[in-house]
Design an enzyme around this catalytic site. Structure first.
Site, PDB file in Angstrom:
ATOM      1  CB  SER A  62      -8.472  -9.074  11.329  1.00  0.00           C
ATOM      2  OG  SER A  62      -7.850  -8.701  10.129  1.00  0.00           O
TER       3      SER A  62
HETATM    4  N1  SAM Z   1      -4.680 -11.199   8.210  1.00  0.00           N
HETATM    5  C1  SAM Z   1      -3.865 -10.259   8.911  1.00  0.00           C
HETATM    6  C2  SAM Z   1      -3.599 -10.715  10.332  1.00  0.00           C
HETATM    7  O1  SAM Z   1      -4.157 -11.711  10.734  1.00  0.00           O
HETATM    8  O2  SAM Z   1      -2.794 -10.098  11.008  1.00  0.00           O
HETATM    9  C3  SAM Z   1      -4.519  -8.905   8.876  1.00  0.00           C
HETATM   10  C4  SAM Z   1      -3.654  -7.909   8.259  1.00  0.00           C
HETATM   11  S1  SAM Z   1      -4.184  -6.300   7.981  1.00  0.00           S
HETATM   12  C5  SAM Z   1      -5.855  -6.202   8.347  1.00  0.00           C
HETATM   13  C6  SAM Z   1      -4.108  -6.213   6.209  1.00  0.00           C
HETATM   14  C7  SAM Z   1      -2.754  -6.348   5.598  1.00  0.00           C
HETATM   15  O3  SAM Z   1      -2.908  -6.252   4.203  1.00  0.00           O
HETATM   16  C8  SAM Z   1      -1.754  -5.291   5.985  1.00  0.00           C
HETATM   17  O4  SAM Z   1      -0.655  -5.890   6.594  1.00  0.00           O
HETATM   18  C9  SAM Z   1      -1.379  -4.630   4.667  1.00  0.00           C
HETATM   19  O5  SAM Z   1      -0.014  -4.253   4.606  1.00  0.00           O
HETATM   20  C10 SAM Z   1      -1.700  -5.732   3.683  1.00  0.00           C
HETATM   21  N2  SAM Z   1      -1.930  -5.320   2.284  1.00  0.00           N
HETATM   22  C11 SAM Z   1      -2.607  -4.258   1.825  1.00  0.00           C
HETATM   23  N3  SAM Z   1      -2.597  -4.265   0.480  1.00  0.00           N
HETATM   24  C12 SAM Z   1      -1.917  -5.382   0.083  1.00  0.00           C
HETATM   25  C13 SAM Z   1      -1.587  -5.964  -1.163  1.00  0.00           C
HETATM   26  N4  SAM Z   1      -1.943  -5.401  -2.326  1.00  0.00           N
HETATM   27  N5  SAM Z   1      -0.895  -7.092  -1.170  1.00  0.00           N
HETATM   28  C14 SAM Z   1      -0.502  -7.687  -0.022  1.00  0.00           C
HETATM   29  N6  SAM Z   1      -0.782  -7.180   1.191  1.00  0.00           N
HETATM   30  C15 SAM Z   1      -1.482  -6.052   1.237  1.00  0.00           C
END
Ligand code: SAM
Length: 660
Positions: A62
């Site tokens: 993000s």
């Molecule tokens: N906080 C992260 C960072 O600092 O890099 C941002 C990651 S990205 C915006 C969102 C993440 O949510 C992705 O890696 C995606 O695979 C994960 N995601 C989506 N749905 C999910 C779920 N139900 N459970 C766990 N992770 C999930």
């Protein structure tokens, strides 16, 4: 690996603190965590940019600012137990771990979870535990949590997460149905059954996929059934890659252009010569580049002597004479309320800056031969009256044409009149020699010498005008570019410039009909050839609205309707993206860039707009991603407001510099 400490400090200062995040614990944590260690290899240099970045599995790390506002909204306390859903790279978990007692992170992609786990271990964040799974179901074995932060956008707040929130706990999550992104929500659990909800504003996250989120492969759109997603259309891809532009006055607006701050020259275009949004956007970006990134040159598509009057005003130098700038057609280009507001800002900003660091306002154009001659003579009258007599004789050759220089070329061509070339070139040489002798740092002499150059360039321009448009166009744009080079040189080795000119001057001519068919070059092309990646060429476009323009050369200003863009044009693709205003960074979206390469129609509206013959008069073929490095879009636009008597400020002296 290079030391990123300063970049990190700067990120916290410019992207986070200045946008209003004030929680000291969050700021300290962001100063501590090395974001460059959480991005994919090769992306380290972009780690402190103001945007999300791609990571494996088609996911993103993000934007730092979003991480900061989410964590601040959670009001994390030192003893807290935190759950993060969507660990991705592990960056947000690492920041959380600097404040809370324990962080539990869930990531649905096993490969990302494994990478984040080993990265966090290696960097010593030993109060973070990461597991693979569906985070919409929470982590019941460890619940309740004081804080739950969800880093992906769901259709609603998962029930399990609400249940696993401690009383008094805070849950922050992006929620939304539709393709335009989500709303960031904060829930505070007030009792076993009551939650208080706050709306923190619009955001755009990757989808939260899971039992209590979106179904796998289902687009987060109004469709709720789990059907395969059809291949996105080109406008949809533009919409996905585009970054939504906030209001001009929102600090997040100029911050989006932070990525161009390390360039030597940033060229900002416009698709018309009469659109308020283009001026306001360029003013907001330029203010930021001057204030935060030390740019000192604003070089615009205006005549040198006219812009010099504004420069004297903004740099608190005495006025040269009572001459009022920008009296020549088309006056509204610079005599308008948007430019007036920007000029006032420059003057105000410069007040607190030492004279040699003050940002200047300069004109690159060469039309105003009359005032340039006046300025050279004024200078010599004061500093060297004998030389002034010689200059008067030389420039006397041009006297019959001074008010209507265009007829000079015709007279010379018909051989009834001798050319003034040798006289104006001799005068220009004398002024340059004087500069070498009397000192390069003398601002007044630099101005006078530049006016002598303008006279020489204009004499040549008006002479070749009758041989065909390519020759005179090339002469004009080369003169504009050389003036820019001279300004950079005169303002010191680290000087950086912002250029405001029409898209036809700043988009690389080699990739439009100008270069492809007519052998014309322009300022943008010359900047790329001279500065390479140190130049950023940013085009501006619109679909429809109103514009200030004339019907014929020399005609009155009219407020005209801009017709909706034509099918088959780049404008039509941007319009169909359904994004009202955006920045499209073409360098960051290689696949999309390739899909946009094939030349298409592009609209150019200058000081004349003729909607009746629009296709023939205003559209040409161009390859937009080669012409520009980035494109700024305002779907609906409005005509600028020309300055008139009603804009006169109280008190005669206050009417300066526009002389209303
Ligand atoms: N906080 C992260 C960072 O600092 O890099 C941002 C990651 S990205 C915006 C969102 C993440 O949510 C992705 O890696 C995606 O695979 C994960 N995601 C989506 N749905 C999910 C779920 N139900 N459970 C766990 N992770 C999930």
């Amino acid at each position: 690996m290079p030391d990123f400490t300063r970049s990190r400090e700067r990120m916290v200062e410019t992207q986070i603190t200045r946008r209003g995040v004030g929680d000291a614990a969050v700021l300290d944590a962001m100063r501590e965590v090395p974001r460059e260690r959480f991005v994919d290899r090769g992306f380290e240099e972009f780690a402190y940019e103001d945007s999300p970045l791609p990571i494996a599995e088609n996911q993103t790390i993000s934007q730092p600012y979003i991480v900061a506002i989410m964590i601040e909204a959670c009001a994390v306390q030192p003893g807290d137990s935190v759950l993060e859903v969507g660990v991705g790279s592990g960056y947000a978990a690492a920041v959380l771990s600097r404040i809370a007692a324990r962080v539990h992170g869930i990531e649905r992609h096993a490969s990302l979870a494994a990478m984040a786990r080993s990265r966090l271990q290696r960097l010593g964040y030993d109060n973070v535990e990461v597991r693979t799974g569906d985070g919409t179901k929470g982590w019941p074995e460890v619940a309740p949590f004081d804080v739950i932060l969800v880093s992906a956008g769901g259709p609603e707040v998962p029930r399990a997460l609400k249940e696993q929130l401690a009383i008094g706990g805070r849950l922050v999550i992006p929620v939304g149905v539709g393709d335009e992104g989500q709303t960031l929500l904060k829930l505070v659990r007030e009792s076993a059954t009551d939650f208080r909800t706050e709306n923190l504003g619009p955001v755009k996250f990757v989808p939260l996929i899971g039992e209590q989120g979106w179904a796998e492969e289902t687009p987060p759109s109004k469709a709720t059934t789990a059907k395969a997603r059809p291949a996105p259309s080109l406008p949809q891809k533009i919409g996905e890659a585009a970054e939504l532009l906030p209001d001009f006055d929102n600090p997040a607006f100029p911050a989006l252009f932070h990525r161009f701050a390390d360039k030597r020259v940033v060229l900002l275009g416009e698709a018309t010569h009469g659109t308020a949004e283009f001026y306001r956007a360029r003013a907001a970006i330029t203010r930021h580049l001057i204030e935060v990134h030390g740019f000192t040159i604003v070089a615009v598509e205006a005549d040198w002597p006219d812009a010099a009057s504004i420069d004297r005003y903004v740099r608190h130098r005495p006025a040269r004479s009572a001459a009022q700038p920008f009296q020549r057609f088309p006056t509204w280009l610079w005599r308008n309320t948007e430019v007036d507001a920007f000029v006032e800002w420059m003057r105000y900003h410069n007040e607190a800056v030492s004279p040699d660091r003050r940002a200047g306002f300069y004109g690159l154009d060469i039309y105003n031969m009359n005032d340039a001659i006046g300025a050279v003579l004024d200078y010599l009258d004061t500093h060297d009256p004998e030389a002034a007599t010689v200059a008067r004789q030389r420039y006397g050759c041009l006297t019959p044409w001074q008010k209507d220089p265009a007829s000079y070329g015709r007279a010379v061509l018909s051989k009834n009149y001798q050319t003034c070339e040798s006289a104006v070139v001799a005068q220009c040489r004398d002024m340059l020699a004087r500069r070498l002798q009397d000192g390069a740092d003398d601002i007044e002499l630099f101005d006078a010498a530049q006016n002598a150059r303008l006279v020489a360039a204009a004499e040549h321009y008006y002479r070749v005008m009758y041989y065909g448009s390519a020759a005179s166009w090339n002469l004009r744009d080369t003169a504009m570019f050389e003036t820019l080079e001279r300004l950079l040189e005169a303002r010191g080795k680290d000087a950086k410039a912002v250029v405001w000119a029409h898209n036809s001057h700043i988009g690389d001519a080699r990739f439009t009909e100008m270069g492809m068919v007519r052998e014309e070059l322009n300022v943008g092309q010359l900047c790329r050839q001279r500065f390479g990646a140190d130049a950023a060429l940013i085009g501006f476009g619109t679909h429809s609205g109103t514009v200030a323009a004339a019907t014929d050369w020399g005609g009155d200003i009219e407020i005209k309707r801009v017709l909706p863009s034509l099918p088959g044009s780049y404008e039509q693709l941007c319009h169909a993206s359904d994004m009202p205003r955006f920045l499209l960074d073409l360098k960051r979206h290689e696949t999309l860039r390739e899909e946009l390469l094939k030349p298409r129609l592009e609209r150019f509206i200058g000081v004349i707009y003729r909607p009746e013959t629009e296709r023939a008069s205003h559209y040409v073929q161009a390859s937009l991603p080669q012409q520009f490095d980035a494109f700024v879009w305002f779907d609906q636009t409005t005509a600028l407001t020309p300055l008139g008597p009603r804009h006169a400020k109280a008190g005669a002296a206050d009417t300066y510099p526009f002389g209303l």
